[in-house]
Write an enzyme that holds these catalytic residues in place. Structure first.
Site, PDB file in Angstrom:
ATOM      1  N   GLY A  24      37.202  40.332  40.426  1.00  0.00           N
ATOM      2  CA  GLY A  24      38.565  40.825  40.606  1.00  0.00           C
ATOM      3  C   GLY A  24      39.584  39.782  40.211  1.00  0.00           C
ATOM      4  N   GLY A  26      43.863  39.172  40.781  1.00  0.00           N
ATOM      5  CA  GLY A  26      45.187  39.621  41.220  1.00  0.00           C
ATOM      6  C   GLY A  26      46.239  38.817  40.492  1.00  0.00           C
ATOM      7  CB  SER A  28      48.563  34.949  43.316  1.00  0.00           C
ATOM      8  OG  SER A  28      48.067  35.947  44.185  1.00  0.00           O
ATOM      9  CB  ALA A  29      43.806  34.915  43.800  1.00  0.00           C
ATOM     10  CB  VAL A  31      38.209  38.013  43.789  1.00  0.00           C
ATOM     11  CG1 VAL A  31      37.166  38.229  44.874  1.00  0.00           C
ATOM     12  CG2 VAL A  31      39.614  38.015  44.395  1.00  0.00           C
ATOM     13  CE  LYS A  46      43.414  36.509  46.958  1.00  0.00           C
ATOM     14  NZ  LYS A  46      43.971  37.692  47.586  1.00  0.00           N
ATOM     15  CG  ASP A 140      50.539  43.072  48.751  1.00  0.00           C
ATOM     16  OD1 ASP A 140      51.140  43.977  48.139  1.00  0.00           O
ATOM     17  OD2 ASP A 140      49.889  42.178  48.184  1.00  0.00           O
TER      18      ASP A 140
HETATM   19  N1  ATP Z   1      36.203  40.398  49.441  1.00  0.00           N
HETATM   20  C1  ATP Z   1      36.159  41.017  48.274  1.00  0.00           C
HETATM   21  N2  ATP Z   1      35.040  41.582  47.852  1.00  0.00           N
HETATM   22  C2  ATP Z   1      34.997  42.223  46.676  1.00  0.00           C
HETATM   23  N3  ATP Z   1      36.025  42.338  45.839  1.00  0.00           N
HETATM   24  C3  ATP Z   1      37.175  41.793  46.209  1.00  0.00           C
HETATM   25  C4  ATP Z   1      37.319  41.095  47.430  1.00  0.00           C
HETATM   26  N4  ATP Z   1      38.569  40.658  47.530  1.00  0.00           N
HETATM   27  C5  ATP Z   1      39.194  41.062  46.424  1.00  0.00           C
HETATM   28  N5  ATP Z   1      38.369  41.749  45.620  1.00  0.00           N
HETATM   29  C6  ATP Z   1      38.695  42.351  44.319  1.00  0.00           C
HETATM   30  O1  ATP Z   1      39.527  41.465  43.618  1.00  0.00           O
HETATM   31  C7  ATP Z   1      40.732  42.120  43.270  1.00  0.00           C
HETATM   32  C8  ATP Z   1      41.844  41.107  43.262  1.00  0.00           C
HETATM   33  O2  ATP Z   1      42.071  40.693  44.581  1.00  0.00           O
HETATM   34  P1  ATP Z   1      43.408  39.947  44.981  1.00  0.00           P
HETATM   35  O3  ATP Z   1      43.493  39.989  46.436  1.00  0.00           O
HETATM   36  O4  ATP Z   1      43.504  38.643  44.314  1.00  0.00           O
HETATM   37  O5  ATP Z   1      44.454  40.740  44.234  1.00  0.00           O
HETATM   38  P2  ATP Z   1      45.333  41.990  44.600  1.00  0.00           P
HETATM   39  O6  ATP Z   1      45.616  42.006  46.045  1.00  0.00           O
HETATM   40  O7  ATP Z   1      44.741  43.229  43.994  1.00  0.00           O
HETATM   41  O8  ATP Z   1      46.565  41.626  43.770  1.00  0.00           O
HETATM   42  P3  ATP Z   1      47.781  40.784  44.216  1.00  0.00           P
HETATM   43  O9  ATP Z   1      47.294  39.429  44.587  1.00  0.00           O
HETATM   44  O10 ATP Z   1      48.566  40.809  42.980  1.00  0.00           O
HETATM   45  O11 ATP Z   1      48.377  41.554  45.353  1.00  0.00           O
HETATM   46  C9  ATP Z   1      40.897  43.224  44.293  1.00  0.00           C
HETATM   47  O12 ATP Z   1      41.723  44.268  43.805  1.00  0.00           O
HETATM   48  C10 ATP Z   1      39.470  43.648  44.526  1.00  0.00           C
HETATM   49  O13 ATP Z   1      39.079  44.595  43.573  1.00  0.00           O
END
Ligand code: ATP
Length: 722
Positions: A24, A26, A28-29, A31, A46, A140
């Site tokens: 994944g 996002g 800012s990160a 995963v 993450k 969020d």
């Molecule tokens: N614990 C996890 N297990 C599996 N997949 C995950 C997990 N955490 C995040 N992801 C995947 O990674 C993606 C990116 O996560 P992240 O929290 O960085 O971004 P986001 O919340 O979608 O975006 P933003 O940070 O822009 O709000 C998620 O949309 C999800 O699909």
């Protein structure tokens, strides 16, 4: 419920984890699916780039403390988090199904069926109910943050930007901070007027319901500022009774209850949970059978999606989800880095026609404003400025970047020569232009545990293209090793450089960084200056209290700044404010002299008028500059996307070098981004100038009034004498 002390202690060293594959990404990160070696357990890691994060270590520590108290089956809690060079690693349970957004993108592009939605929403609402009862606002809520594990359990993730509703001191300011994601943000969050509370989550929850029903959030196809305007000005979105026939009346009602503009009229999570719609919710088994069975593994799905996006981009088509992504990232940048006048925006908003078809009708209060329309040309122009972009050639980019730079510098020269309002264009001490990522920061090496070769490259590549900053998502073990150290040592350890250097770099990054949706720029923190704004307790800027006391003077980025703040900034912040100190002081002295009448009116008036016209011309100059840069911004955004997708393509074919743009190209993009950051500084300067302008106008008026009174008095006296 599981007690804190009974929890497994996950290791806080990167070498104890193997990063297996990216699952994944996002704003800012990134995963990763990873293995916790000592426990032989699959986890998610993450990785957040702290250099691009607005939060201080104090903020992070505070967040960690908050997180340690969170424990609910529907809230995805982190196992631990720790710092690895410039990154923060957050270790959390691996959610094999991924997010609802990813699932929809892969298999349900038009949204889920109602029983699935009812189940997903019910579980998420339980999480919200829990958080709200414990005094937290999630801020969020969206399908991308609702994760599903292999057993069909549903958890709300990304609870890292919570503002403690019952916190003291900074509470108001933190609640008056923009944190969240565009289309999901409640009107009161966007308005930045009276702050917001947990009801903002209920709005986002309603938007998430629409997202799950349609496969995308309402307005997601629009550019960010338009989303903002539409949310503020138009009637709330909802399910259409005709178009969305496949959904039940109770679903429609439930959404309508959440999407009420007046937050006090929205139900609490607790009350909403009792709504009949959630009675349709099913068991986790049902989710496994209907949603998860048949899906490919998360890593594979993620790669497929990225490849699909890259292909579409390569064909120069602008597919819906790419637009959506762009809209979101534009929005994040827009909202967090622009100063905007909400009244101006409202005026503009009233002229934008909605063609989303997602509206149920106009709210009474919206009708009159919303009926004023711009000529269609203007609307088209607004839309096309963001959406229909041409990718510039490299040469064009170079010309663009350098002309932008010289334009800015010319402007700076002019302003400085005038001796009125110096603009510090160069953040670097030597006064030369340096791109955002200096050589020094490029040499930063991530220590990715046992990251395999190609993932390591990918991690680096991702870090290079990522631009948004982030906020925390931290657990009880975050930064354990740093808890008792002072800030200097923390910074030194984080950066791997000397403390001085590190602090300078960090503070300048903070000044320039864009804030992503996770940013808790103004999170409850220590009593010190953050971005030049005092965090000590006082009526928060923009609040009724502040404006009644005449304190409210401007919006600065995400914050409204009071006159007291401005003084503080000018006194104490050596960066932007420092550069305008001389002129500010001169003006202050002048103001003081005028008000204490120590100089004759006749001498002051021409001077003030001169300043006034000067200010106006500078305003125009800056406006032109902003317009020209705004126009070029989408081009750069497109270019950055292209670069990102080239990198992804290269990674998936295991040859990073093939198709990767040159460093020079990257550097130029950085330069452009840096110029944009500087522009933000200029806009802030402009705001300060406007304030001075207003104050001068007031003084002029006062002087005129005084003279007028004096004249009338003299006339009366003359009449009496005569
Ligand atoms: N614990 C996890 N297990 C599996 N997949 C995950 C997990 N955490 C995040 N992801 C995947 O990674 C993606 C990116 O996560 P992240 O929290 O960085 O971004 P986001 O919340 O979608 O975006 P933003 O940070 O822009 O709000 C998620 O949309 C999800 O699909």
């Amino acid at each position: 419920m599981e007690r804190q002390s009974e929890r497994k202690k996950y290791p806080v060293i990167s070498s104890m984890y193997t990063l297996m594959e990216e699952v994944g990404q996002g704003a800012s990160a990134v995963v990763y699916k990873a293995k916790c070696i000592p426990f032989n357990e699959i986890v998610a890691v993450k990785v957040l780039d702290m250099d691009r994060c607005n939060n201080s270590l104090d903020d992070i520590r505070r967040e960690a403390q908050t997180m340690s108290l969170i424990n609910h089956p529907n809230v995805l809690n982190a196992h631990c988090s720790f710092v690895v060079d410039h990154d923060l690693w957050v270790v959390m349970p691996y959610m094999e199904g991924g997010s609802c957004l990813h699932i929809m993108k892969s298999a349900y592009p038009d949204g889920f069926e109602e029983p699935i939605i009812a189940t997903v929403l019910r579980e998420s609402l339980k999480a919200l109910d829990y958080l709200h009862h414990h005094g937290h606002i999630h801020r969020d809520v969206k399908a991308g943050n609702i994760l599903i594990n292999a057993h069909g359990a549903i958890k709300l993730a990304d609870f890292g930007v919570s503002a403690f509703m019952f916190d003291t001191g900074d509470r108001q300011r933190s609640r008056n901070t923009f944190v969240g994601t565009p289309c999901w943000m409640a009107p009161e969050v966007l308005e930045q007027v009276n702050g917001y509370d947990f009801k903002a989550d209920i709005w986002s929850f309603g938007i998430t319901a629409l997202e799950l029903a349609h496969g995308h959030a309402p307005f997601s196809k629009y550019p960010p500022m338009k989303v903002l305007l539409m949310t503020l000005q138009n009637a709330p979105p909802g399910l259409d009774y005709e178009r969305d026939k496949r959904f039940s009346k109770s679903f429609k009602e439930m959404i309508a209850m959440c999407l009420v503009k007046n937050p006090t009229k929205r139900p609490t999570a607790e009350k909403l949970l009792r709504h009949s719609f959630f009675k349709h919710g099913k068991s986790p088994d049902y989710i496994v059978r209907t949603v998860l069975d048949g899906l490919s593994p998360l890593g594979q799905r993620f790669r497929d999606l990225k490849e699909k996006d890259a292909e579409r981009l390569a064909q120069k088509k602008m597919p819906y989800d790419v637009k959506e992504e762009r809209s979101q990232s534009e929005y994040k940048r827009g909202v967090s880095s622009w100063n905007f006048d909400i009244e101006d925006l409202k005026a503009q908003a009233s002229s934008i026609q909605d063609d989303d078809g997602c509206f149920q009708g106009k709210e009474e209060s919206d009708l009159t404003d919303a009926q004023i329309k711009l000529p269609q040309d203007s609307v088209d122009e607004m839309n096309s400025s963001v959406q229909e972009v041409q990718v510039p050639s490299m040469e064009q980019s170079i010309v663009q970047a350098s002309s932008l730079e010289s334009e800015l510098e010319m402007h700076a020269d002019e302003v400085m020569q005038e001796g009125f309002h110096a603009v510090n264009l160069n953040n670097q001490d030597n006064g030369t232009f340096e791109p955002f990522d200096s050589k020094e920061s490029k040499q930063t090496v991530v220590s990715p545990g046992r990251l395999e070769g190609k993932d390591l490259k990918n991690l680096k590549a991702t870090k290079d293209v990522r631009r948004a900053s982030s906020g925390p998502l931290f657990s009880e073990y975050v930064l354990l090793d740093l808890q008792n150290k002072d800030d200097d040592k923390d910074s030194e350890r984080l950066s791997g450089r000397a403390a001085d250097d590190s602090l300078r770099t960090k503070s300048s990054n903070r000044d320039r960084a864009y804030s992503g949706p996770l940013s808790s720029h103004g999170a409850p923190s220590d009593h010190r200056l953050v971005n030049g704004i005092s965090s000590t307790a006082r009526p928060f800027a923009g609040s009724k209290e502040a404006s009644e006391k005449g304190l409210y003077v401007q919006k600065k980025g995400r914050f409204s700044v009071t006159s007291a703040d401005v003084e503080l900034m000018e006194d104490q912040v050596p960066t932007v404010a420092g550069s305008r100190n001389a002129s500010s002081q001169a003006l202050s002295q002048l103001s003081h002299s005028v008000s204490s009448s120590s100089i004759p009116t006749a001498a002051v008036l021409p001077c003030l008028q001169n300043l006034l016209s000067h200010t106006a011309s500078q305003h125009d100059l800056l406006s032109n500059l902003i317009n020209s840069i705004s126009r070029s911004e989408p081009l750069q955004s497109q270019r950055a996307n292209d670069l990102a997708s080239q990198r992804v393509g290269a990674h998936s074919s295991d040859s990073l070098e093939v198709g990767i743009s040159s460093d020079r190209e990257h550097e130029l993009l950085q330069q452009v981004a840096d110029l944009q950051n500087r522009l933000t500084g200029l806009v802030e300067e402009l705001q300060a100038l406007k304030l001075r302008n207003i104050s001068l106008e007031r003084q002029l008026n006062a002087i005129y009034n005084k003279e007028e009174e004096e004249r009338i008095r003299r006339e009366d006296e003359a009449k009496e004498d005569g």
